[in-house]
Design a protein around this motif. Sequence first.
Motif, PDB file in Angstrom:
ATOM      1  N   SER A  71       0.847  -1.185   0.000  1.00 20.26           N
ATOM      2  CA  SER A  71       0.000   0.000   0.000  1.00 20.26           C
ATOM      3  C   SER A  71       0.885   1.238   0.000  1.00 20.26           C
ATOM      4  O   SER A  71       1.988   1.207   0.538  1.00 20.26           O
ATOM      5  CB  SER A  71      -0.931   0.008   1.217  1.00 20.26           C
ATOM      6  OG  SER A  71      -0.187  -0.008   2.414  1.00 20.26           O
ATOM      7  N   ARG A  72       0.375   2.289  -0.594  1.00 20.67           N
ATOM      8  CA  ARG A  72       1.173   3.518  -0.616  1.00 20.67           C
ATOM      9  C   ARG A  72       0.357   4.703  -0.124  1.00 20.67           C
ATOM     10  O   ARG A  72      -0.854   4.726  -0.258  1.00 20.67           O
ATOM     11  CB  ARG A  72       1.757   3.772  -2.013  1.00 20.67           C
ATOM     12  CG  ARG A  72       0.880   4.566  -2.975  1.00 20.67           C
ATOM     13  CD  ARG A  72       0.016   3.698  -3.785  1.00 20.67           C
ATOM     14  NE  ARG A  72      -0.597   4.363  -4.913  1.00 20.67           N
ATOM     15  CZ  ARG A  72      -1.820   4.897  -4.895  1.00 20.67           C
ATOM     16  NH1 ARG A  72      -2.542   4.863  -3.796  1.00 20.67           N
ATOM     17  NH2 ARG A  72      -2.331   5.454  -5.956  1.00 20.67           N
ATOM     18  N   ASN A  73       1.064   5.646   0.446  1.00 19.64           N
ATOM     19  CA  ASN A  73       0.456   6.879   0.930  1.00 19.64           C
ATOM     20  C   ASN A  73       1.182   8.010   0.228  1.00 19.64           C
ATOM     21  O   ASN A  73       2.292   8.380   0.603  1.00 19.64           O
ATOM     22  CB  ASN A  73       0.590   6.986   2.450  1.00 19.64           C
ATOM     23  CG  ASN A  73      -0.136   8.184   3.007  1.00 19.64           C
ATOM     24  OD1 ASN A  73      -0.098   9.278   2.434  1.00 19.64           O
ATOM     25  ND2 ASN A  73      -0.803   7.989   4.128  1.00 19.64           N
ATOM     26  N   ASP A  80       4.077   0.700   2.268  1.00 17.90           N
ATOM     27  CA  ASP A  80       4.125  -0.341   3.276  1.00 17.90           C
ATOM     28  C   ASP A  80       3.940  -1.716   2.654  1.00 17.90           C
ATOM     29  O   ASP A  80       3.342  -1.857   1.577  1.00 17.90           O
ATOM     30  CB  ASP A  80       3.026  -0.120   4.321  1.00 17.90           C
ATOM     31  CG  ASP A  80       3.287   1.090   5.185  1.00 17.90           C
ATOM     32  OD1 ASP A  80       2.389   1.452   5.964  1.00 17.90           O
ATOM     33  OD2 ASP A  80       4.386   1.683   5.089  1.00 17.90           O
ATOM     34  N   LEU A  81       4.435  -2.712   3.363  1.00 16.44           N
ATOM     35  CA  LEU A  81       4.209  -4.095   2.972  1.00 16.44           C
ATOM     36  C   LEU A  81       3.697  -4.835   4.202  1.00 16.44           C
ATOM     37  O   LEU A  81       4.446  -5.071   5.152  1.00 16.44           O
ATOM     38  CB  LEU A  81       5.497  -4.741   2.463  1.00 16.44           C
ATOM     39  CG  LEU A  81       5.332  -6.162   1.910  1.00 16.44           C
ATOM     40  CD1 LEU A  81       4.537  -6.135   0.602  1.00 16.44           C
ATOM     41  CD2 LEU A  81       6.692  -6.824   1.695  1.00 16.44           C
ATOM     42  N   GLN A  82       2.403  -5.135   4.204  1.00 16.09           N
ATOM     43  CA  GLN A  82       1.808  -5.910   5.278  1.00 16.09           C
ATOM     44  C   GLN A  82       1.972  -7.381   4.948  1.00 16.09           C
ATOM     45  O   GLN A  82       1.504  -7.850   3.901  1.00 16.09           O
ATOM     46  CB  GLN A  82       0.326  -5.562   5.431  1.00 16.09           C
ATOM     47  CG  GLN A  82      -0.389  -6.355   6.502  1.00 16.09           C
ATOM     48  CD  GLN A  82       0.099  -6.026   7.894  1.00 16.09           C
ATOM     49  OE1 GLN A  82       0.213  -4.868   8.274  1.00 16.09           O
ATOM     50  NE2 GLN A  82       0.425  -7.056   8.667  1.00 16.09           N
ATOM     51  N   MET A  83       2.656  -8.095   5.832  1.00 13.84           N
ATOM     52  CA  MET A  83       2.952  -9.499   5.600  1.00 13.84           C
ATOM     53  C   MET A  83       2.208 -10.339   6.640  1.00 13.84           C
ATOM     54  O   MET A  83       2.392 -10.127   7.842  1.00 13.84           O
ATOM     55  CB  MET A  83       4.454  -9.749   5.689  1.00 13.84           C
ATOM     56  CG  MET A  83       5.273  -8.852   4.763  1.00 13.84           C
ATOM     57  SD  MET A  83       7.029  -9.254   4.752  1.00 13.84           S
ATOM     58  CE  MET A  83       7.477  -8.818   6.437  1.00 13.84           C
ATOM     59  N   THR A  84       1.388 -11.252   6.189  1.00 13.07           N
ATOM     60  CA  THR A  84       0.644 -12.129   7.074  1.00 13.07           C
ATOM     61  C   THR A  84       0.923 -13.586   6.705  1.00 13.07           C
ATOM     62  O   THR A  84       1.499 -13.872   5.650  1.00 13.07           O
ATOM     63  CB  THR A  84      -0.863 -11.854   6.989  1.00 13.07           C
ATOM     64  OG1 THR A  84      -1.322 -12.140   5.658  1.00 13.07           O
ATOM     65  CG2 THR A  84      -1.172 -10.401   7.311  1.00 13.07           C
ATOM     66  N   SER A  85       0.491 -14.476   7.583  1.00 14.37           N
ATOM     67  CA  SER A  85       0.702 -15.920   7.350  1.00 14.37           C
ATOM     68  C   SER A  85       2.151 -16.195   6.946  1.00 14.37           C
ATOM     69  O   SER A  85       2.418 -16.920   5.984  1.00 14.37           O
ATOM     70  CB  SER A  85      -0.256 -16.428   6.274  1.00 14.37           C
ATOM     71  OG  SER A  85      -1.597 -16.224   6.643  1.00 14.37           O
ATOM     72  N   LEU A  86       3.057 -15.621   7.697  1.00 15.30           N
ATOM     73  CA  LEU A  86       4.471 -15.722   7.350  1.00 15.30           C
ATOM     74  C   LEU A  86       4.962 -17.162   7.411  1.00 15.30           C
ATOM     75  O   LEU A  86       4.507 -17.970   8.241  1.00 15.30           O
ATOM     76  CB  LEU A  86       5.304 -14.851   8.277  1.00 15.30           C
ATOM     77  CG  LEU A  86       5.235 -13.344   7.970  1.00 15.30           C
ATOM     78  CD1 LEU A  86       5.751 -12.533   9.154  1.00 15.30           C
ATOM     79  CD2 LEU A  86       6.022 -13.022   6.715  1.00 15.30           C
ATOM     80  N   LYS A  87       5.907 -17.448   6.520  1.00 15.29           N
ATOM     81  CA  LYS A  87       6.512 -18.766   6.436  1.00 15.29           C
ATOM     82  C   LYS A  87       8.024 -18.637   6.606  1.00 15.29           C
ATOM     83  O   LYS A  87       8.589 -17.576   6.305  1.00 15.29           O
ATOM     84  CB  LYS A  87       6.226 -19.390   5.069  1.00 15.29           C
ATOM     85  CG  LYS A  87       4.756 -19.477   4.706  1.00 15.29           C
ATOM     86  CD  LYS A  87       4.584 -20.001   3.291  1.00 15.29           C
ATOM     87  CE  LYS A  87       3.116 -20.076   2.901  1.00 15.29           C
ATOM     88  NZ  LYS A  87       2.934 -20.587   1.505  1.00 15.29           N
ATOM     89  N   PRO A  88       8.695 -19.680   7.067  1.00 14.55           N
ATOM     90  CA  PRO A  88      10.157 -19.604   7.187  1.00 14.55           C
ATOM     91  C   PRO A  88      10.836 -19.214   5.881  1.00 14.55           C
ATOM     92  O   PRO A  88      11.867 -18.521   5.899  1.00 14.55           O
ATOM     93  CB  PRO A  88      10.534 -21.018   7.623  1.00 14.55           C
ATOM     94  CG  PRO A  88       9.328 -21.507   8.377  1.00 14.55           C
ATOM     95  CD  PRO A  88       8.159 -20.933   7.630  1.00 14.55           C
ATOM     96  N   GLU A  89      10.268 -19.601   4.762  1.00 14.90           N
ATOM     97  CA  GLU A  89      10.877 -19.252   3.473  1.00 14.90           C
ATOM     98  C   GLU A  89      10.712 -17.775   3.113  1.00 14.90           C
ATOM     99  O   GLU A  89      11.268 -17.321   2.110  1.00 14.90           O
ATOM    100  CB  GLU A  89      10.317 -20.130   2.345  1.00 14.90           C
ATOM    101  CG  GLU A  89       8.808 -20.185   2.268  1.00 14.90           C
ATOM    102  CD  GLU A  89       8.242 -21.417   2.960  1.00 14.90           C
ATOM    103  OE1 GLU A  89       8.704 -21.747   4.086  1.00 14.90           O
ATOM    104  OE2 GLU A  89       7.307 -22.029   2.390  1.00 14.90           O
TER     105      GLU A  89
END
Length: 123
Positions: A71-73, A80-89
């Motif tokens: 998203s940008r303002n 911004d970079l919203q990161m969810t459900s993160l994985k080790p990779e």
Amino acid sequence: QVQLVESGGGLAQAGGSLRLSCAASGRALSTSSMAWFRQVPGVEREFVASVRWTGGTKDYADSVKGRFTISRNNAKNTVDLQMTSLKPEDTAVYYCAAGRFSPTRTHGDWPYWGPGTQVTVQG
């Protein structure tokens, strides 16, 4: 010239979330596209997501689609970079990039880069 500074990296557990932010300064940002790339040692820098500064068209790598949101303002000159459900990779150094063109997925096309922020996801 465009200056970029990333923030928000750190340690997260698998399945968790982190939010990265990139503050941009400099001339002609109103016509610049922005992107996030990531890199692990010994591997070529990988495209993650991009957004056109005007119009807001977004693009995501298949590996993060549905989990990450860019998203940008324009008023604050941030992306911004919203990161969810993160994985080790997802563990990598994440870089913010800017360029005055239609976004590409090729890191060599982007002229401006931040210093990067480390994201580590523990499984």
